[in-house]
Design a protein around this motif. Structure first.
Motif, PDB file in Angstrom:
ATOM      1  N   GLU A   1      47.509  77.214  75.194  1.00 53.24           N
ATOM      2  CA  GLU A   1      46.605  76.480  76.148  1.00 53.24           C
ATOM      3  C   GLU A   1      47.523  75.885  77.326  1.00 53.24           C
ATOM      4  O   GLU A   1      47.342  76.168  78.449  1.00 53.24           O
ATOM      5  CB  GLU A   1      45.442  75.691  75.673  1.00 53.24           C
ATOM      6  N   LEU A   2      48.313  75.144  76.976  1.00 51.96           N
ATOM      7  CA  LEU A   2      49.138  74.257  77.946  1.00 51.96           C
ATOM      8  C   LEU A   2      49.833  75.230  78.732  1.00 51.96           C
ATOM      9  O   LEU A   2      50.016  75.145  79.969  1.00 51.96           O
ATOM     10  CB  LEU A   2      50.113  73.463  77.106  1.00 51.96           C
ATOM     11  N   TYR A   3      50.595  76.471  78.179  1.00 57.45           N
ATOM     12  CA  TYR A   3      51.367  77.460  78.718  1.00 57.45           C
ATOM     13  C   TYR A   3      50.565  78.153  79.634  1.00 57.45           C
ATOM     14  O   TYR A   3      50.866  78.541  80.774  1.00 57.45           O
ATOM     15  CB  TYR A   3      52.089  78.271  77.623  1.00 57.45           C
ATOM     16  N   GLY A   4      49.072  78.357  79.279  1.00 59.69           N
ATOM     17  CA  GLY A   4      48.305  78.986  80.047  1.00 59.69           C
ATOM     18  C   GLY A   4      47.807  78.189  81.415  1.00 59.69           C
ATOM     19  O   GLY A   4      47.934  78.815  82.542  1.00 59.69           O
ATOM     20  N   LEU A   5      47.920  76.948  81.220  1.00 58.81           N
ATOM     21  CA  LEU A   5      47.696  76.123  82.383  1.00 58.81           C
ATOM     22  C   LEU A   5      48.843  75.983  83.238  1.00 58.81           C
ATOM     23  O   LEU A   5      48.587  76.032  84.616  1.00 58.81           O
ATOM     24  CB  LEU A   5      47.337  74.684  81.892  1.00 58.81           C
TER      25      LEU A   5
ATOM     26  N   LYS B   1      59.837  71.199  92.441  1.00 62.96           N
ATOM     27  CA  LYS B   1      60.537  70.647  91.283  1.00 62.96           C
ATOM     28  C   LYS B   1      59.617  70.204  90.074  1.00 62.96           C
ATOM     29  O   LYS B   1      60.369  70.459  88.917  1.00 62.96           O
ATOM     30  CB  LYS B   1      61.430  69.427  91.907  1.00 62.96           C
ATOM     31  N   LEU B   2      58.779  69.416  90.139  1.00 64.50           N
ATOM     32  CA  LEU B   2      58.005  68.942  89.057  1.00 64.50           C
ATOM     33  C   LEU B   2      57.359  70.121  88.394  1.00 64.50           C
ATOM     34  O   LEU B   2      57.480  70.111  87.174  1.00 64.50           O
ATOM     35  CB  LEU B   2      56.837  68.009  89.737  1.00 64.50           C
ATOM     36  N   ALA B   3      56.915  71.128  88.970  1.00 61.52           N
ATOM     37  CA  ALA B   3      56.169  72.400  88.506  1.00 61.52           C
ATOM     38  C   ALA B   3      57.237  73.086  87.723  1.00 61.52           C
ATOM     39  O   ALA B   3      56.910  73.671  86.504  1.00 61.52           O
ATOM     40  CB  ALA B   3      55.425  73.089  89.680  1.00 61.52           C
ATOM     41  N   SER B   4      58.465  73.212  88.280  1.00 60.69           N
ATOM     42  CA  SER B   4      59.462  73.920  87.641  1.00 60.69           C
ATOM     43  C   SER B   4      59.862  72.991  86.388  1.00 60.69           C
ATOM     44  O   SER B   4      60.054  73.800  85.110  1.00 60.69           O
ATOM     45  CB  SER B   4      60.662  73.994  88.347  1.00 60.69           C
ATOM     46  N   SER B   5      59.936  71.912  86.321  1.00 58.14           N
ATOM     47  CA  SER B   5      60.444  71.245  85.214  1.00 58.14           C
ATOM     48  C   SER B   5      59.233  71.265  84.031  1.00 58.14           C
ATOM     49  O   SER B   5      59.456  71.532  82.948  1.00 58.14           O
ATOM     50  CB  SER B   5      60.443  69.558  85.567  1.00 58.14           C
ATOM     51  N   LEU B   6      58.063  71.113  84.562  1.00 53.59           N
ATOM     52  CA  LEU B   6      56.973  71.195  83.653  1.00 53.59           C
ATOM     53  C   LEU B   6      56.893  72.767  83.041  1.00 53.59           C
ATOM     54  O   LEU B   6      56.582  72.922  81.795  1.00 53.59           O
ATOM     55  CB  LEU B   6      55.513  71.092  84.276  1.00 53.59           C
ATOM     56  N   GLN B   7      57.013  73.638  83.931  1.00 49.82           N
ATOM     57  CA  GLN B   7      57.326  74.932  83.264  1.00 49.82           C
ATOM     58  C   GLN B   7      58.484  75.183  82.306  1.00 49.82           C
ATOM     59  O   GLN B   7      58.023  75.764  81.146  1.00 49.82           O
ATOM     60  CB  GLN B   7      57.394  75.926  84.451  1.00 49.82           C
ATOM     61  N   ASP B   8      59.399  74.639  82.577  1.00 49.87           N
ATOM     62  CA  ASP B   8      60.560  74.812  81.461  1.00 49.87           C
ATOM     63  C   ASP B   8      60.177  74.185  80.112  1.00 49.87           C
ATOM     64  O   ASP B   8      60.548  74.683  79.156  1.00 49.87           O
ATOM     65  CB  ASP B   8      61.911  74.232  82.172  1.00 49.87           C
ATOM     66  N   THR B   9      59.516  72.886  80.278  1.00 53.26           N
ATOM     67  CA  THR B   9      59.156  72.141  79.220  1.00 53.26           C
ATOM     68  C   THR B   9      58.327  72.823  78.338  1.00 53.26           C
ATOM     69  O   THR B   9      58.203  73.011  77.241  1.00 53.26           O
ATOM     70  CB  THR B   9      58.752  70.848  79.498  1.00 53.26           C
ATOM     71  N   ALA B  10      57.418  73.493  79.036  1.00 46.34           N
ATOM     72  CA  ALA B  10      56.238  74.350  78.315  1.00 46.34           C
ATOM     73  C   ALA B  10      56.725  75.540  77.646  1.00 46.34           C
ATOM     74  O   ALA B  10      56.412  75.939  76.666  1.00 46.34           O
ATOM     75  CB  ALA B  10      54.961  75.005  79.322  1.00 46.34           C
ATOM     76  N   MET B  11      57.706  76.222  78.282  1.00 48.82           N
ATOM     77  CA  MET B  11      58.404  77.258  77.713  1.00 48.82           C
ATOM     78  C   MET B  11      59.276  77.165  76.618  1.00 48.82           C
ATOM     79  O   MET B  11      59.318  77.827  75.582  1.00 48.82           O
ATOM     80  CB  MET B  11      59.044  78.294  78.875  1.00 48.82           C
ATOM     81  N   ASP B  12      60.067  75.881  76.845  1.00 52.82           N
ATOM     82  CA  ASP B  12      60.850  75.567  75.521  1.00 52.82           C
ATOM     83  C   ASP B  12      59.899  75.061  74.404  1.00 52.82           C
ATOM     84  O   ASP B  12      60.601  75.327  73.167  1.00 52.82           O
ATOM     85  CB  ASP B  12      61.496  74.386  75.942  1.00 52.82           C
ATOM     86  N   MET B  13      58.574  74.647  74.710  1.00 54.06           N
ATOM     87  CA  MET B  13      57.887  74.263  73.608  1.00 54.06           C
ATOM     88  C   MET B  13      57.448  75.455  72.725  1.00 54.06           C
ATOM     89  O   MET B  13      57.241  75.639  71.525  1.00 54.06           O
ATOM     90  CB  MET B  13      56.760  73.536  74.029  1.00 54.06           C
TER      91      MET B  13
END
Length: 768
Positions: A365-369, A399-411
């Motif tokens: 769900e987080l990844y979808g968001l 930058k923030l969106a990219s960091s959040l994206q990387d974190t969600a993908m790493d999860m």
């Protein structure tokens, strides 16, 4: 599924995998004491967890499995193929019961027949064989009993001396202030310091211990309270006050739990409180030590699991005592000022909580968001750029969106071992069925991939491994006749390569004969005689992926029906990956998968083809150049790069074949910073592309030219150059796979929704 049952199932599934691999190690080397210890420890943990959860069928069956393993560990039974087959069958039965618990919460499998065979193997060393030797076994038992009796009748003075020595080593225990409710406990009251240790799921482990306390002792209170314990809010140990039972009974009851690392129990005042006995491994199995308590003494009972009941981690691997941590926390608190002990406790708790358990649905769900956020970010940037405005806030959002994206993908990344751990048992079972000797090796099981990719790739990898064992590895007789070691070798390796993972399945078997493949292709009307004669050997090997094509001489239960390798390739392509085969006749074969680490959010280059915009994944692009060096060789268009020839695929022709009714979209005038003209072409006419940077292949727009543009694809993906009218800009997009009738359309991997609402098709460069 409630949280406790889910935790039990998850831990049981991990334990089953560990048990399979430990049994494989034991089968390979019956003298491996460490493997034997691992097998026994995991089996004991499975049995104990099942008992704590109330699954008596699983617990009873696990007890029979554990008893047979103990007979092997004690040297009473030899490791034979018959015994190992029975043990593996037992593990499969446990796996089936755990699966039923996961689905319905109940066990419907009746393992009584298999349990009786386990008992028979334990008692007689065989199943269904002659009863000869039972008398000898009984005689040995009687002899052992007499030895035990002699040991019990040993000099009492020696026992007293041993007890005195043990007592001298028992530390004093200070009973803490009892919590509310302890005053209502019936006498005698026993205090127990219960140590669970550094658990991965402290809340679940504590809940299982609390359940055991409820079942064994009617009156008890804990500090912290049960609600806090079930939330994991304790520092490796907690206090329990039990009414109406002696400390030795409390210690013994808690000591049997696999979740408990150690227990220290003492009587809390009162003349009726009996002195607890030393619950050392041998003392627990012998008569209780004589009790001579003094009214004011509080002598502890140290209950540590013995080797016969529970094999936990070595003492040197145990976590540091909680008291030492508390002292450190207190010292830090004192240094910071009058913050009090509560501050130190909070600090320690924060340090101890290293991870949390999150349901995969929540991660998805987080990844979808995050995917929606990426699309919204693209839309916002396009709108702002349309007004010729500049915004530092938008850059910060990027930058923030990219960091959040990387974190969600790493999860979403999980180690390859989540899939590969089950393969050693698979290879072992197949080789046993085929009477082959195979040494199986796995490397790179710590490499991480997206959960979706690993889930989808499990079945293709199983099929390739089956083929390697069935078709690849020869029988021991054939290998010896060919001058090879009678034991074949199969390896599974995973290696990270930038934003891709390379997975290889290799064997040292007979390999593929390209001439035989050509004949098969002609016989099965896959290719014409002229076509196969013109094919290079590497191209011939790719025929294996053709539907219905098989190299097997006969159909077996393992493989040979020609159904599977085409699915293997389709699955790899659906995941934006590829698969290839390399082989050397008589030496072996290698099946190589090239897969992306993550899916869904990718960076693409947009190209114009006949007024319609398409996307090409940048990770597949090697270079971009003007199409002014196209040559014609044997009637086909090619372009030269170094010493290689790349066939030219004109997208307007190929895409017209795929979708002749595609809606046209007017080509946008590229922004000043949106194409490829900024980079000058090299001597060969190509502009280098660097997918590892944000700029990609070029930084400036390039409108249509008389000859158009060429996008050369990376050689390892496909040796081809794609011709388009113009190269536009590039950006990160969310790619949605094609569903329904469009699923599996050659040349298309999915669609992306741009910020202005337009839907752009993303090309699959492999199947174009």
């Amino acid at each position: 599924m409630d949280s406790h049952r889910a935790a039990f199932v998850a831990e049981a599934e991990d334990g089953i995998t560990d048990l399979n691999n430990a049994l494989l190690a034991l089968e390979a080397d019956p003298e491996d004491a460490e493997a034997m210890d691992d097998v026994f420890r995991v089996a004991h943990t499975l049995k104990g967890n099942a008992a704590a959860m109330g699954y008596e069928d699983v617990s009873d069956f696990g007890h029979a499995l554990e008893d047979l393993l103990d007979a092997v560990r004690q040297g009473d039974r030899e490791v034979t193929p018959e015994l190992m087959d029975l043990l593996f069958e037992g593990v499969d039965a446990v796996e089936a019961m755990v699966s039923e618990i996961a689905d319905t919460g109940e066990v419907s499998t009746d393992p009584s027949d298999l349990e009786s065979r386990l008992r028979e193997m334990e008692e007689r060393g065989t199943v269904g064989g002659s009863d000869a030797g039972e008398d000898d076994a009984e005689d040995e038992t009687e002899t052992d009993d007499s030895v035990d009796a002699d040991a019990d009748d040993a000099d009492p003075a020696e026992d007293d001396a041993a007890d005195d020595d043990a007592d001298e080593g028992v530390p004093d225990v200070e009973v803490p202030e009892p919590p509310a409710g302890a005053a209502d406990l019936p006498e005698p009251v026993a205090y127990a310091d219960v140590t669970i240790g550094d658990a991965q799921m402290p809340g679940v482990d504590a809940a299982l211990v609390l359940q055991a306390l409820d079942e064994q002792f009617d009156d008890h209170v804990t500090d912290p309270a049960p609600e806090a314990l079930e939330e994991g809010e304790y520092d490796e140990s907690f206090d329990a006050f039990v009414g109406g039972d002696d400390p030795e009974v409390v210690a013994e009851g808690l000591r049997a739990l696999t979740q408990v690392e150690a227990v220290t129990a003492v009587a809390v005042g009162g003349e009726e409180a009996s002195e607890p006995a030393d619950s050392d491994a041998e003392a627990a199995d012998s008569e209780p030590a004589a009790a001579e308590p003094e009214p004011d003494d509080t002598e502890p009972v140290d209950a540590e699991p013995d080797d016969a009941d529970l094999m936990e981690d070595d003492a040197e691997d145990a976590p540091e005592p909680a008291a030492a941590d508390a002292d450190e926390a207190t010292e830090e608190s004192d240094d910071e000022g009058d913050s009090g002990s509560a501050g130190g406790s909070d600090s320690k708790s924060a340090d101890e909580i290293k991870s949390i358990r999150v349901d995969v649905d929540q991660v998805d769900e987080l990844y979808g968001l995050v995917e929606q956020l990426v699309t919204s970010r693209i839309k916002l940037r396009r709108e702002i750029e349309g007004t010729d405005a500049e915004s530092d806030a938008l850059d910060e959002l990027d930058k923030l969106a990219s960091s959040l994206q990387d974190t969600a993908m790493d999860m979403r990344l999980i180690p390859f071992s989540q899939v590969s751990d089950s393969f050693p048992r698979l290879v072992r079972d197949i080789s046993r069925d085929l009477d082959k000797r195979i040494e199986f090796e796995i490397e790179g099981d710590d490499v991480e991939l997206d959960r979706t990719i690993l889930t989808e790739m499990r079945d293709p990898l199983v099929h390739v491994l089956r083929n390697a064992v069935d078709h690849g590895i020869e029988s021991p007789e054939e290998r010896e006749a060919a001058g090879k070691d009678p034991t074949g070798h199969v390896s599974l390796t995973a290696e990270r390569e930038r934003d891709h993972v390379i997975i290889e399945v290799s064997d040292d078997g007979g390999g593929l004969d390209p001439d035989q493949l050509r004949e098969k292709a002609v016989d099965e009307d896959v290719k014409s005689r002229e076509a196969v004669e013109a094919m290079e050997d590497d191209e011939v090997y790719d025929l294996v992926f053709h539907p219905g094509f098989s190299t097997a001489e006969e159909v077996t239960d393992v493989s040979g029906r020609g159904v599977g390798m085409d699915v293997v390739r389709t699955t790899a392509r659906d995941l934006d990956g590829s698969v290839s085969i390399e082989s050397e006749p008589g030496e072996g074969s290698t099946v190589r998968f090239r897969l992306p680490v993550t899916v869904a959010i990718v960076k693409v280059m947009f190209v114009d083809v006949g007024g319609t915009e398409y996307g090409i994944p940048i990770k597949s692009i090697a270079e971009v150049a003007r199409a002014d060096d196209v040559e014609e060789v044997h009637g086909d268009e090619v372009v030269r790069h170094e010493d290689d020839l790349y066939p030219v695929v004109r997208l307007n022709e190929r895409l017209g074949e795929i979708d002749p009714t595609a809606a046209e979209r007017p080509t946008e005038t590229p922004a000043a910073d949106g194409g490829v003209a900024a980079d000058e072409p090299g001597d060969d006419g190509f502009v280098p592309a660097d997918p590892t940077t944000d700029s990609g292949p070029g930084d400036a727009g390039e409108g249509p030219t008389d000859d158009g543009m060429l996008v050369r694809i990376r050689e390892e993906t496909r040796q081809v150059a794609l011709h388009c009218d113009a190269v536009l800009d590039q950006e990160e997009v969310v790619v949605k796979p094609l569903d329904g009738p469009l699923s599996g359309t050659p040349g298309l991997s999915g669609t992306a929704v741009l910020g202005d609402g337009d839907v752009v098709a993303v090309l699959d460069v492999v199947s174009l």
